[in-house]
Enzyme design. Structure first.
Site, PDB file in Angstrom:
ATOM      1  N   HIS A 126      -5.510  -3.406  -2.231  1.00  0.00           N
ATOM      2  CA  HIS A 126      -4.195  -3.141  -1.616  1.00  0.00           C
ATOM      3  C   HIS A 126      -3.937  -1.634  -1.474  1.00  0.00           C
ATOM      4  CE1 HIS A 126       0.001  -5.101  -0.940  1.00  0.00           C
ATOM      5  NE2 HIS A 126      -0.108  -3.979  -0.259  1.00  0.00           N
ATOM      6  N   ARG A 134      -0.602  -9.467   4.303  1.00  0.00           N
ATOM      7  CA  ARG A 134      -0.320 -10.134   3.032  1.00  0.00           C
ATOM      8  C   ARG A 134      -1.356 -11.238   2.813  1.00  0.00           C
ATOM      9  NH1 ARG A 134       2.063  -6.284   1.885  1.00  0.00           N
ATOM     10  NH2 ARG A 134       4.277  -6.039   1.454  1.00  0.00           N
TER      11      ARG A 134
HETATM   12  C1  OXD Z   1       3.827  -2.444   2.231  1.00  0.00           C
HETATM   13  C2  OXD Z   1       2.595  -2.526   1.441  1.00  0.00           C
HETATM   14  O1  OXD Z   1       4.415  -3.474   2.586  1.00  0.00           O
HETATM   15  O2  OXD Z   1       2.164  -1.479   0.916  1.00  0.00           O
HETATM   16  O3  OXD Z   1       4.261  -1.343   2.543  1.00  0.00           O
HETATM   17  O4  OXD Z   1       2.021  -3.591   1.291  1.00  0.00           O
END
Ligand code: OXD
Length: 311
Positions: free
Chosen positions: A274, A226
């Site tokens: 992402h 994250r």
């Molecule tokens: C997850 C993501 O948490 O794709 O699966 O970030």
């Protein structure tokens, strides 16, 4: 009849997931939240970063299923304690993330990068081979994803250490470090540092000046967990001061990454949108359907999120 409500994103995305569930569970009523709002009361919700309005509209949910591994997009203050939240476990994501980590290792070691320029210049020149022993890898986090990432890099010959929150047996052939006291020893032997930690109050901002300074010189950082794990200014400073050679970043404080963010144009930073572990609809829906069946039969269901720990 079992009713499932889908709230994973745009109307198109909800519909695509609804179609997959409809094929898998023809006897269930499958509805999209953007279409029904509060007019249908569902038993179960399938979510990704749901708006808190969903929980207001859906007071009768028995359980919630998150299509990703990270549950930081759910506002747990809005979910009654009696409603369990389950996250998807792997469903094809771990192997993608292992591939992404290998891609990062290739960038870090410059194993193939020079050949891109060489082809452009029609230049036939073999670079010196790299010695993987000079590129020890440290993986922060060892759930299903961390395990696959660590094992894959180990299989390729990188020395691998892992760092986890609390003590557990060491994975075969790897050094295991646990808790904040052992973090410095873990960092000093992590030339490629990979973050797959869950985002919690304890891990927010963990990749900061203090942590980065403990990595060996010319380290490389890969973030596929994250954005808020990282203090962006500290990472930029560590790279600009030459302590880190660069970074591969898939996740950010704000997504999409704002146009004026310095990461976009930094020559030593590789940005991806992402995509390191994308939830594959079919295997994810199959897993959730199986979890719901178990839930309906009062059987134990794996992947239960511990609210205090947020994973
Ligand atoms: C997850 C993501 O948490 O794709 O699966 O970030």
């Amino acid at each position: 009849m079992t009713t499932l409500i889908i709230a994973v994103g745009s109307p198109e995305s909800n519909q695509r997931w609804a179609d997959v569930f409809a094929q898998l569970a023809p006897k269930w009523q499958i509805v999209c939240w953007d279409q029904v709002g509060h007019t249908v009361e569902a038993d179960f919700a399938v979510v990704w970063r749901p708006s808190i309005q969903l929980f207001k509209d859906q007071p009768r949910l028995q359980a919630i299923f998150n299509i990703g591994a990270g549950v930081d997009g759910i506002d747990f203050t809005q979910v009654p304690d009696s409603v369990p939240v389950y996250r998807v476990e792997d469903a094809g994501m771990a192997v993608q993330m292992a591939e992404y980590a290998v891609y990062g290792a290739m960038l870090a070691t410059q194993r193939f990068m020079p050949y891109v320029d060489q082809q452009y210049d029609k230049k036939w020149e073999q670079q010196e081979p790299i010695y993987k022993t000079e590129w020890p890898v440290g993986v922060m986090g060892y759930g299903k994803i961390g395990e696959k990432v660590a094992q894959t890099l180990q299989l390729l010959g990188y020395p691998v250490s892992v760092w986890v929150r609390s003590e557990r047996p060491s994975p075969d052939g790897m050094d295991l470090f646990f808790g904040s006291r052992s973090l410095p020893s873990f960092l000093e032997q992590s030339r490629i540092l990979i973050n797959v930690l869950p985002l919690t109050d304890e891990t927010r901002g963990i990749v900061n000046n203090t942590l980065l300074a403990q990595l060996p010189p010319q380290s490389f950082f890969i973030n596929m967990a994250r954005g808020p794990h990282v203090v962006d200014e500290d990472l930029l400073a560590a790279i600009d001061h030459g302590h880190l050679s660069g970074a591969l970043l898939d996740v950010f404080h704000v997504e999409p990454l704002p146009q004026d963010h310095p990461f976009w144009t930094h020559p030593a930073i590789h940005v991806t949108p992402h995509i390191s572990g994308v939830s594959l609809r079919e295997p994810t829906a199959q897993q959730i359907q199986a979890k719901i069946q178990l839930f309906l039969q009062n059987q134990p269901v794996s992947g239960l999120v511990e609210r205090e720990r947020m994973y």
